[in-house]
Write a protein that holds these residues in place. Structure first.
Motif, PDB file in Angstrom:
ATOM      1  N   VAL A   1      29.430  16.241 -13.788  1.00  0.00           N
ATOM      2  CA  VAL A   1      29.525  17.082 -12.602  1.00  0.00           C
ATOM      3  C   VAL A   1      29.361  16.213 -11.355  1.00  0.00           C
ATOM      4  N   VAL A   2      29.757  16.763 -10.222  1.00  0.00           N
ATOM      5  CA  VAL A   2      29.541  16.077  -8.947  1.00  0.00           C
ATOM      6  C   VAL A   2      28.124  16.313  -8.461  1.00  0.00           C
ATOM      7  N   ASP A   3      27.682  17.579  -8.485  1.00  0.00           N
ATOM      8  CA  ASP A   3      26.328  17.939  -8.060  1.00  0.00           C
ATOM      9  C   ASP A   3      25.507  18.410  -9.249  1.00  0.00           C
ATOM     10  N   GLU A   4      24.217  18.180  -9.185  1.00  0.00           N
ATOM     11  CA  GLU A   4      23.304  18.578 -10.261  1.00  0.00           C
ATOM     12  C   GLU A   4      23.334  20.090 -10.464  1.00  0.00           C
ATOM     13  N   PRO A   5      23.413  20.555 -11.714  1.00  0.00           N
ATOM     14  CA  PRO A   5      23.337  22.005 -11.974  1.00  0.00           C
ATOM     15  C   PRO A   5      22.028  22.580 -11.434  1.00  0.00           C
TER      16      PRO A   5
END
Length: 250
Positions: free
Chosen positions: A156-160
């Motif tokens: 992913v690009v950003d943390e879940p």
């Protein structure tokens, strides 16, 4: 006469188109990003970040900012804004172009399994392997979390934002990716099935070549049903040519 262009972006194609248009003496270009990524790659020129609030909000924005041309170059899976763009353009009479890169096509050696949506992908994964590389994005991750007997490597690009079970490992990265690195990543994590959306383009397609070289099956989530748009383009040059035609008529 100056033409005001609203460019719905967030894709590599949108950034490339903005670069081709910004600086022209006959156009003012505003690129709009949804704001779903914490640190997005920004295009050149003026940028607004955030949603419009649906069809009514976008329609109002077009009117209040005296937009002359609407170009939708959002991601192929951005269903809501794509539909809103069509309806807002119809409501205001603003010329509207949809710029969308072609999807991927399988070739010799590929082992693709096409599915209609993320839920179908999650259902298929355990039948193909026990260690999956999931590259469908943070927002679709919930579909795969019930797979407690399958180990998931999620990129992913950003943390879940939600807690993840022990069988899920997250790596944060963004394209473009290279074949050697993708092959090494899948090998190191003993991946036996790749899950992806049919995003198209070159930024992330190296994973497909890596899966082919490793003999891995690929679960390919098809694009959502297309919204009818009067004018469509699949290349930057065609979009610029269309805009030139619009300008010549003004």
């Amino acid at each position: 006469m100056t033409t005001r262009v609203l460019l719905l972006g967030g894709t590599a194609e949108a950034r490339e188109l903005a670069a081709a248009l910004v600086g022209r003496p006959d156009t003012v270009v505003v690129s709009s990003l949804a704001g779903r990524v914490a640190n997005p790659r920004l295009p050149v020129g003026e940028v607004r970040i955030g949603g419009f609030g649906g069809v009514d909000g976008l329609t109002q924005w077009l009117v209040e900012h005296q937009v002359d041309v609407l170009i939708d170059a959002t991601h192929p899976y951005a269903e809501r804004i794509r539909s809103s763009a069509v309806r807002a353009a119809e409501a205001t009479g603003v010329p509207h172009l949809r710029l969308e890169r072609p999807g991927w096509t399988s070739g010799p050696g590929d082992r693709w399994h096409r599915v209609p949506h993320l839920a179908a992908a999650a259902d298929l994964v355990p039948r193909l392997g026990g260690r999956a590389f999931v590259t469908t994005g943070r927002q679709g991750l919930d579909a795969f979390l019930p797979l407690r007997d399958t180990w998931l490597l999620v990129r992913v690009v950003d943390e879940p934002q939600t807690p993840l079970p022990a069988n899920v490992s997250v790596i944060r990265d963004r394209g473009p990716y290279q074949l050697a690195a993708e092959t090494a990543l899948m090998t190191a994590h003993r991946i036996d099935v790749l899950v992806t959306k049919d995003s198209g383009g070159t930024y992330t397609m190296a994973k497909l070549a890596a899966a082919r070289d490793l003999g891995l099956p690929v679960v390919m989530v098809d694009r959502p049903a297309a919204v009818a748009v009067p004018v469509q383009a699949s290349e930057i040059g065609a979009a610029v040519a269309w805009l030139e035609t619009v300008l010549s008529r003004r």
